[in-house]
Design an enzyme around this catalytic site. Sequence first.
Site, PDB file in Angstrom:
ATOM      1  N   GLU A 396       0.715  -1.254   0.116  1.00 20.47           N
ATOM      2  CA  GLU A 396       0.194   0.001  -0.039  1.00 20.47           C
ATOM      3  C   GLU A 396       0.912   1.499   0.035  1.00 20.47           C
ATOM      4  OE1 GLU A 396      -2.930  -0.678  -0.825  1.00 20.47           O
ATOM      5  OE2 GLU A 396      -2.730  -2.713  -0.272  1.00 20.47           O
ATOM      6  N   TYR A 495      -2.231  -9.304  -9.939  1.00 23.88           N
ATOM      7  CA  TYR A 495      -1.242  -9.092  -8.632  1.00 23.88           C
ATOM      8  C   TYR A 495      -0.125  -9.794  -8.711  1.00 23.88           C
ATOM      9  CZ  TYR A 495      -4.929  -6.393  -6.201  1.00 23.88           C
ATOM     10  OH  TYR A 495      -5.736  -5.407  -5.771  1.00 23.88           O
TER      11      TYR A 495
END
Length: 986
Positions: A396, A495
């Site tokens: 993040e 991902y």
Amino acid sequence: MGARGGSGLYVGRRAAALVAAVLLALLAALLALAALYGRCRGQAAPPAPPSPPDGAAGGAGVPGGPPGVPSWRRLPRHLLPLHYDLELWPRVRPGQAGPFSFVGQVNITVRCRQDTRAAVLHSAGLRIRGAAVRGPLPEPGDAVWGSLPNPGVAVEVLELPQEAAGEVAVLELRGRMQAGRRYVLQLGFQGRLEEDLDGLFLTRYTDQGRSSMLIASQLEPTYARTVYPCFDEPAMKATFNIRIIHDPSYVALSNMPAIDTSEMKDENGSLWTVTTFNTSLKMSTYITAFVICDFDYVTRTERGNEIRIWARKEAIKNGYVDYALNITGPIFSFLEDLLNISYPLPKTDLVALPDFGAGAMENWGLMTFQESSLMYLPSDKFTSRKAMIAIIVSHELGHQAYFYFFFFLFKWFGNLVTMNWWNDLWLNEGLASYFEYLGATFVEPKLSLDKIFYDHVVQPVLREDNEVGVRSLSQNEDKIKGSFSLISLFDSITYNKGASITWMLSGFLTEKLFIKALNLYLKEFSFSNANQDDLWTHIQMVVDAQDEVQLPASVKKIMDSWTCQNGFPVLTLNITTGTISQEQFLNKKSENTSTDSYNNTWIVPISWIRNGSSQPLIWLDKSSKIFPEMQVSELEYDWILLNVNLSGYYRVNYDQLNLKRLVHLLENDPKAIPAVSRFQLLDDVFALTQFGYIQIETALELTKYLAREDELFIWNVVLLNLVPENLESTLKNYEVYPLLKKYLLKRMLPIYHYYAGFIRQNVDALEHDYFAKVYLEKLFATACWLGLQDCLDLSYELYTKWMDNPQYKIPFLIRRTVSCYGVALGSDKEWNFAWEMYNHTDSTKEDKDILLSAMSCAKESWLLHRYLQYGLSDTLFSSNCTSIIISYVVTRDIGHRIAWDFVTENWPLLNERYGKELLHDVLKVMGRFVNTDVQIQELQVFYNTTLEEDERVTATLLLEFAKVENVERRQLLTKVADWLHKNVDD
């Protein structure tokens, strides 16, 4: 997303193909959505969706008449959002009973790019209470941002139709909005505040013994439109002024720092707090974020950036988020130094939400996390949670760094610089997933980057990205239709494959050139949008400007071969001729129906070792090619290893001569092959066996050396293939078990005794052994399953110690194994203790799951009968535990028949009480553990007499699958037993 669970070499691929063919007729609609074969853009990016003709809201109407409202996938481009003034007012008080709602007002300043009499924007599930269009506004120089004291004259709104299917609202105007001028769209709105974890949602939790609730948001990919009317596409960025009205006992958070708080009264005279936030930089709607809570926080400052982590007061008081706070600043600094950037925001908030469906979300300046992703408890000492927190926070924060970096340098990546459309999502999430491991290993240097990256990222997606119909990494925009298609993009292909391809790209370019190319690209595209091809162009510019790295084709041609077609190749090496060939890695036991236009050819970078010496990188740019340097001599020690440390995203199949030499090398000097390459070699051969490229005997030859293998992550991949958990009870019914027992234990003893010594004498020494935290349980469980007496003695010894002192903590690393065999080796006394601990008030959810499993390990049938009867009690268990108990019992050696008898005898009660939900769970579990044709026949009779017709169809399909699986399993285990007979004493 994680990879699909597999059952190792004992899964029959023909059976899977048979069931897939049968299910095709039933699931055609779903497969049509899932089979995104995906071809990328051509040389040019596709044109933007056309604007509706002048005077119509989408071209469906005529001037003066009510135009139709189409279900638009993309908004027209005749209006460009510049700035939002957004006010949100969730009407929620502490302790208030629902239902809940929120109201708001949004003023959107837009630039009109084409004359139009309609303003089209997104709105879903909102009731728009009023709409106005004002303008044209004064041009720059006289413009006023934020509040609008002189908003201009009104353009009358005739109608405001909303199309639920298209999730759009259309402001149909009497007058015309003029190209080149600015206007303000003013809309009041109201929506429901649900507890569904999407959009703006409410969630309940317990803190310090009292019930509380909070409000948070999750807007990616297309939920912003459910919170406020907006232009909800990633490329349609704007600045935001946000104001939140909330109960005075709560604190409000958003992307930017709060600059003012004030008070106001509602229509009933009740007091509310108004929190106003600073103006944001340009960003997409999906990363606007809102949290209204009664949390505490901890804080630190890193290079002028205030970092705050918000969580339940109890968690803050107990220091559960201290670890996350301590690593966040260093990761920020690491990414700033790596990317040569400075983070622009004065604050970064990380919020630990007790209930959050997304896991984590990279909203700029206000990141939200599932609580477990940020909290490190003292009891987590011997879990992998610390590494997991480092990885998730790095992912993040990687987005945060990119947002600013790419905002000022190239308008594309991350949040502020977003992809034009979701078809290039992989460049956002894939790159972040790549950098997350760099950041994690920076703050936790004892983590091995290459081992963890291959084990957690590359290997799982290789096991998934191998079927016809799995989509390509980059999609044509036309393939993405509707919210379902968008949400389906957030998967392991995006991902993990995205990260794997980035790893490969950085590897053959070198990290230095890779970062340099990113910088060049970013500077070029400051304040503009870009697509995948632009990135390839700028990497090409860096490559052309130097002589060290030479490529066989353009960067675009190389990378499109990996991103624009599905799957990946398997390379086959013949060391006698020096020939390497490639083909798409697919199940050879089923029909190959791949038809994409690349003809399954990739441009493959090949790193390689010859006799322990690294060789220059070579490229395979056609289906087959001869490399004279790979022709080897007749000497036994002359061997070749391709794809060193898994630098490329592909599998390797060697000819028998080279495999024989690699087997000899492993038996004599296993460390001559790097650990990741040993892992890859074993993983490849088992996958090649499963898909019909090689025979099982070839894979087994490579396991002979294992007595000299000291890497747990390598042992884990072997055990997952040889002793898959869902076949442990099945294997004991075959001749192979005693042979496998003798063969494996002989090789397992060195590594088992190494770790057993730590368990007995100094378990704290394993605190920083990441793979022991993750995989030691499987090693010990297998040793006990194979009947290793020392493992059984150790398990019973530790379990007895716990019984004598309930405050004693069984080492977490092997707690599940110890609990199971402690019960299995005892009688009702040990079982009753597990039952007592299960009902202990301090037992966590994980404790309870371990004990639920352990109680099914009993060897006395009456205990299992009693356990299943307990499962029927509403007072002893919640209803969702019933199917869990059955599923645990059915997997045990003596449990299958007991569970089967229990289900058939109690079916009327089970069906009445739990209905189809339990039916689905039970049938799925029972179908997995039928071992013989007689058992299959029993199940079929049961289904025919108890199930409705539609349920029988599903159940029969499972049985057809089981029948084919049984045939394949018997054939395979016969081969394994024959090989073990010949090699068990080696």
